[in-house]
Structures are given as structure tokens and as C-alpha cells.
Design an enzyme around this catalytic site. Sequence first.
Site, PDB file in Angstrom:
ATOM      1  N   GLU A 140       0.830  -1.202   0.000  1.00 24.95           N
ATOM      2  CA  GLU A 140       0.000   0.000   0.000  1.00 24.95           C
ATOM      3  C   GLU A 140       0.868   1.258   0.000  1.00 24.95           C
ATOM      4  OE1 GLU A 140      -4.162  -0.646   1.925  1.00 24.95           O
ATOM      5  OE2 GLU A 140      -3.131   0.819   3.158  1.00 24.95           O
ATOM      6  N   HIS A 175       7.936 -26.741  -0.707  1.00 23.37           N
ATOM      7  CA  HIS A 175       7.281 -27.910  -1.312  1.00 23.37           C
ATOM      8  C   HIS A 175       6.096 -27.498  -2.182  1.00 23.37           C
ATOM      9  CE1 HIS A 175       9.615 -30.854   1.132  1.00 23.37           C
ATOM     10  NE2 HIS A 175       9.811 -29.734   1.812  1.00 23.37           N
ATOM     11  N   LYS A 177     -13.951   0.756  -3.518  1.00 23.97           N
ATOM     12  CA  LYS A 177     -14.945   1.126  -2.502  1.00 23.97           C
ATOM     13  C   LYS A 177     -16.052   1.962  -3.139  1.00 23.97           C
ATOM     14  CE  LYS A 177     -11.924   1.417   1.562  1.00 23.97           C
ATOM     15  NZ  LYS A 177     -11.358   2.332   2.542  1.00 23.97           N
TER      16      LYS A 177
END
Length: 445
Positions: A286, A307, A421
Amino acid sequence: MTLKLNTRFADSFVTSEDMSAIMPEVEAAFKKLHDGTGEGSFFRGWLDLPANYDKAEFEAIKKAAEKIRGDSDILIVIGIGGSYLGARAVIEFIKSSNFNKRRNGAPEIYFAGNSISSSSLAQIVELCEGKDFSVNVISKSGETTEPAVAFRVFRELLEKKYGKEGAKERIYATTDKARGKLKELSDRNGYQTFVVPDDVGGRYSVLTAVGLLPIAAAGIDIDALMQGADDARKQYADPDIANNDCCKYAAMRNVMYRKGKKIELMVSYEPAYALMGEWFKQLFGESEGKCGKGLFPASAIFSTDLHSLGQYVQQGERHLFETVVFINEPLADIEIKTDPENADGLNFLAGKTVSFINRKALEATAIAHEDGGVPSILIELSREDEYSLGWLLYFFEKACAVSGYVLGINPFDQPGVEDYKKNMYALLGKPGHEDRREAIERRLR
Ligand code: PA5
């Protein structure tokens, strides 16, 4: 030494000439940060926070934490992004995610309002059945949809169980000191409130009430956490950049970026560090991801993820480097015993400890990855305790700010987060977003 920057697995990629060349820029960034001449400089409250925090509020946090520990089997922490990641990262690092049990006075702690998943919310609601619980709702703006939705659900649940008056005693709101819906609601209903300082952005707020109340409720020593951060603050205030590991790390990751590395993989060999990886991703992602620039922050736990991701790291596209946080002293150790039958063929490890094997896994991997074109910056942390963690949190916050200025962006804003948003508000019919709604609905048709 609490934190040691070990560059031996990156020296072949970041040369001393590279470091000398970038150091004047790091020095300028460091100066900008300290004298407040950089972009977004208002939001530097975190810089001196470990020394200048509100002592009265700190005591109120401890008192509220004590009350929660006394009257609650469960604490629900509601918040998203910077309003939950720090608390969760610290709690899981110190206590490990395997021990979310009510014991030694600490409640079970669950995090809600960090997604809009109805399944997840319903599961947490179910966990509260038949249990005494409290809620700490955290939102700087007091308006964010995810925590607001979860808070409405839990408020109703609390009021149903304890009545309006009883619920009031179990709701703790951490938000702006004067503004926002959450502040209004809290004042109207008489909830105890804690303050997110104006000059501290969400992702830099773990050492404010945002992080400290849930952390203290979990039984974690917040004095030691602050002390570690404060000692780091003093250590990394050194303007002699060449001796300042925080600045050296900021320099190295910028050199990596300029030489074509696009991804910084945050690695730890401790599963308890997994949420610290998430906190790191938010802090750096951010802060730096803007203006078409920035390293993409990713995280992994080794040897677990060797793995799964190991093949890619060793031989995939060469656009990444690793920052490895290794804890030198484990919380506990286990020795491998000799087995007279040796049916599993493991006697070559007899007498060795599991932590010794973990260290060898780190060394083996770092060399293999360096040979494969993936350098590692190694950060050795002395212990898995509050003091060391406070130190590490401050180290990353400061490195992020310095690094962001070297990159040439404002490390304290997040304009890109607003776009989704606004679209969501428009689609959900929030008043004031009508124009956008029409445009979006047309695209969805
Ligand atoms: O770091 C940030 O600023 C964001 O991640 C915010 O913390 C997040 O969006 C939540 O915002 P708020 O605390 O206002 O609810």
C-alpha cells in the site's frame, strides 16, 4: 543484537558499487523523513510514537484488556487492512495460531469484518454461542463497509444476549477522536473509545490502540513491545546511513528493483510468522505500489512452501528476491534421539536439534536460490518475544518510509484503495454515488 542484517546471500547481486551509488539518495530520503519535507509528511506520527505515545491512553488500554480477560471467553476483533493486520500478526507471532484457547486469563480471539464472506461471519457468530464475549471494533474512518457490516451483526448479538446496557460494557471502539460514523455511534451509545491518532495511517498503526488493545487482551506484554520499538527508533535514527541497517535494507531493495527484480518474497522459517507476512505485504504494497511503480510484496513460510513454491523460486522467471526473517533462538527446542533400529535412516541427525536443522535448511536454501538467481536479504532476529517483535515492526515501518521516498512516491497515502470502494457503494445504492452507479451498471449488463 536484537536484529542483524546479513547480506551474504545478496552480495553477488547487490555490489558495494551499487550501494555506494544509491546511498546519497537514501541519505536524502532519510533527511526528508526526519525533517518533514517529503510528500505526505503529516502522517509521520508513527516515527516517534514508541517514545511519544499517549501514556494515559496506554493505561486505559491495559485496564480495558484486563476487563476483557476477566469477563470474556471470546474477544471479537472487527477491522480490515491496517485496522486488524498488525494486531493479528503480533498475536499469532507471540502466541502461535495453534493456541487460540481460553487460558491464563486470555480469551479466544477471532477476527471479523476483514472480508464480506457470509460463511466466515456466520462461523464466528456460531463460535460465540453459549460463550461470554466482547467486541473491539476498529476503524479509523469509521465508515468502512466490511467492519461496519460485521459490527452491526455483533452489536445485535450482544444486545440480544446482554441487553443494551450490558452490551455497552462489552463494546470497545477504536476510531478517530472526533469524526466518523463509528465515533458518533459510540458517543451516542456510551461505548468506551480509543483513538487512532490523526497523523498515523492504518498500516503504520499497530503500536497505537488499534493494535495494542487486542494484543494486550491476548496477554501479550505491550510494555516490552513498545520498549523494543523505542530501542529500534533510537538505533535507526542514526544519520550515518552506512551504519544504519534500516537504511541499508531500504537501499538494497531499491537496488534490486532497479536491477529488474519486481517481487520481494518475505520468507520466514517460523509458521507463527505467517500473519507478519500479511502485515508486511500491506505495509509495503500500500505504501509503494503507486504511480506505476513498486516491488510486489509476497510472502511464504519455508520450508513448508519450498514444497509448493520452491520449484518456481529456483527455476521460474528471475524477477524476484527474498527477504528472510530468521529467528535465532527458538521458543523451545527438541533433540533428535538415537533409534537403535534406525528403520527411518535418521540416525545421522541423532543429537541434533530441530532448530539446528531449520538453520541448515535456511543456509542450504539461500545458497541454492542465490545460485539460481534469487538473492536473499537475511534479517536475523534474536528471539520470538515481544521486545524483538517491537523492534522488527519499527524496522520495517521506517525502512518502508525511507524506501518509498527513494522510489519517488508518497509512502503514506493509498488513493488506489478508494476505487473499488466507490464502485461498491455505487452498486449497493449508497446515497451520493448515483452517477457512478449508472456507468457501472451499464458495464455489467
Ligand atoms: O492502511 C490503511 O489505511 C487501510 O488499509 C485501512 O486501514 C483500511 O482500509 C481500513 O480503514 P479504516 O480503518 O478506516 O476502516
